[in-house]
Design a protein around this motif. Sequence first.
Motif, short mmCIF file in Angstrom:
data_model
loop_
_atom_site.label_atom_id
_atom_site.label_comp_id
_atom_site.label_asym_id
_atom_site.label_seq_id
_atom_site.Cartn_x
_atom_site.Cartn_y
_atom_site.Cartn_z
N GLU A 146 0.80 -1.23 0.00
CA GLU A 146 0.00 0.00 0.00
C GLU A 146 0.83 1.28 0.00
O GLU A 146 0.30 2.35 -0.30
CB GLU A 146 -0.94 0.01 1.21
CG GLU A 146 -1.94 -1.14 1.19
CD GLU A 146 -2.89 -1.10 2.36
OE1 GLU A 146 -3.82 -1.93 2.40
OE2 GLU A 146 -2.74 -0.24 3.26
N ASN B 96 8.12 -0.07 -8.48
CA ASN B 96 7.04 -0.79 -7.80
C ASN B 96 7.11 -2.31 -7.92
O ASN B 96 6.30 -3.01 -7.32
CB ASN B 96 5.66 -0.30 -8.26
CG ASN B 96 5.39 -0.60 -9.72
OD1 ASN B 96 6.18 -1.24 -10.40
ND2 ASN B 96 4.25 -0.13 -10.21
N ASN C 288 5.15 0.17 -2.84
CA ASN C 288 4.90 -0.12 -4.26
C ASN C 288 4.03 0.91 -4.95
O ASN C 288 3.69 0.74 -6.12
CB ASN C 288 4.28 -1.52 -4.42
CG ASN C 288 5.32 -2.62 -4.25
OD1 ASN C 288 6.52 -2.36 -4.22
ND2 ASN C 288 4.86 -3.85 -4.15
N HIS C 289 3.68 1.97 -4.24
CA HIS C 289 2.90 3.06 -4.84
C HIS C 289 3.75 4.31 -5.07
O HIS C 289 3.22 5.36 -5.41
CB HIS C 289 1.69 3.40 -3.96
CG HIS C 289 0.54 2.45 -4.12
ND1 HIS C 289 -0.59 2.75 -4.84
CD2 HIS C 289 0.37 1.19 -3.69
CE1 HIS C 289 -1.41 1.72 -4.82
NE2 HIS C 289 -0.85 0.75 -4.12
#
Length: 673
Positions: free
Chosen positions: A251, A261, A254-255
């Motif tokens: 959350e 990512n 990787n954002h």
Amino acid sequence: MQHVSESMFVGLCDIVGTSQEVAIRRETRDIKEMVERRVKPNGTIVMLSGSRREGFRLEGSDTDLMYWPNNHRVIMDMSQSEYYNTANTTLILSDSSESPPGFTLLQLLTPTTFREVQSACVRKNNRVYISSSIYRGLTCSAVVPNFSVHGPCGTGIVGRLEYDTAICFVCDSWPVSASSWIDRCHSWPASKVVGDIVRNGCHFMAIGHPLGPHEHKEWRISFSQAEYKLVYSMNHCQFLTYGLLKLILKEVINHQSEETNKLLCSYHMKTTIFWAIQQNILPHWCPQNLLAGFWVCFKLLLRWVYKGICPNFFIPQNNMFLTKVYGSAQNRLFLQLHELYKKGLACLLQSPSIRSYIIDVLYNPRLSICTDESITRLEVDFDIQLITEFKSVETLDANLCYLTNVIHIIEQYVESPKSLYQVVTLPRLTALIFQQTAFLLQNMYTNKRANKQMYIADKIPCHMLKLAAKFGCISDMLYIAMYYYKTFSYREALCIIEMTKVKLAQPYLMYYGHVDRERYTEAVGGQSWSTKMRQAVAVDMELGTRICYVSELIPEQQSALQKGKARTLIIPVFVMLHFLEFLCYRHIDTTLSQTALDELQVLVHHDRGLYVHDLLRDISWEILGICQQITGNLQAALYSYQQSLTHDPYNNIQTATQGRIQDIVQLTPHQYQ
């Protein structure tokens, strides 16, 4: 900080599960696999691995499965060959002399009858080796329909679940390259766990090192079995910290950007917490220190990214960042992680899953936090979890020899020490075995014996089904009704159906997690699990696709087999109830038969997930169509079959559906030209 940590502990229990819920998930799976392995000496073994095996049920997670032929064994050196009977075991030698740490070549030593192994053989220096890339392609296509390659796995989707299926080989020995791990285990894990892990050896996954000299021939040493046992040995705070790392990866980390990512994965998070626990960086892992534990792991991860080195927990020489985290992407990832580091624990506010738990405490500093599971969870919550996990012990091979072996194994387990949830799971597994065995026996004896022998042959399966219903749940009574229908005892079947109807109409019924908590607690709270099952619990019907239960569903079973879903058809219990009622009344009272069909039609047309799960609408519309076709209402049947095709093909019955549509079109061609 302490109050926030406790709030996070409670929040993560809501997301990840309490220690009791996690134990339910693990123990129900463990006993099913223990039974399977004991009775499949030469078959293919299936092991659930990854996060689901560890006890997670996080939204969006895929299901990792490992398959291996149990009559093939990898040995580490030739001296180990004396422990195996080569008449029934194919031996494979691990040769890591030319491979990077953690990888190896597999040399075929003795003949194999496994066609995929034969086809994957390549020659090198007058020796026969098994090519990982060829083997992966051959085996994944056989197990996973419409698969795509994902690392060593074939990835496919069944219903809404994504499956990663790895076909591998097993080794009973612990690899020499991982011997240093044993020497490191001073404080964690306990010596008993270390001994168990080492005794159970390792696996070899069909993927080579991308920078190695033999990428397409090499195999990766897999410690999946060791890893889930290590996760089992964590205390619950450590497990929640691991869960928090997975959430932050998904959350937050990787954002950050598209460039980074895909650089880090869940396996890196697992490796991080393994090293953090073993190196004893945080002496006390408890609810009050949960955020401190997370921060220790985050800093360790940051250091690894900075150095470009992530040491494999079992073989540290294997740098898992070597081919992904380097160069400009590594620099970019480090800067992103460092920005999160500068924010401190406030970086957790970027996670939508856990943000609310932190904010509650920040805005209510005097808020009382309770970390006692017996208070934060009710008895009914654990019952729901246990019923949910029963789905994972519902499929067994339709082979009479196999089933009788299972019964024998279960007899042994009854006398052996078991955990609480294994005690609960065992009767459910036994009920399933009795049901499958009963129908197998009936299929074997039909039209093959004289009247007296048939009478005796009928009594045994019927007794088994009644016994299964005694320690099973409400829906298990319908297997008796199916048996009576199959043996033309329609009135007896209808008696069972009426009894089942009454039980399913109780206001405290637990089905698919739907339950009136107050009424359930009032009716069966505090009672034994067997009483709860018989009086208040229903599950979906699972019909093995290789066994004939109801002849009207044979095309659907054959379709599922052809599509690769070789084990079961899953049918909502209320759909099956009306289906059987309709079939039986056809031979007794056509008016009541139509009433049953009308009730089935209302259920399929108008239910919104309460009694017919979205994933099971394909088979529900199909069964409605079958009933309509039997009555001669071909137009309605055609509509139902067409509706079946529009829904998620969870049961893989499309071939049967298309065949039924074709039959109707051929019967009335003038209407569909």
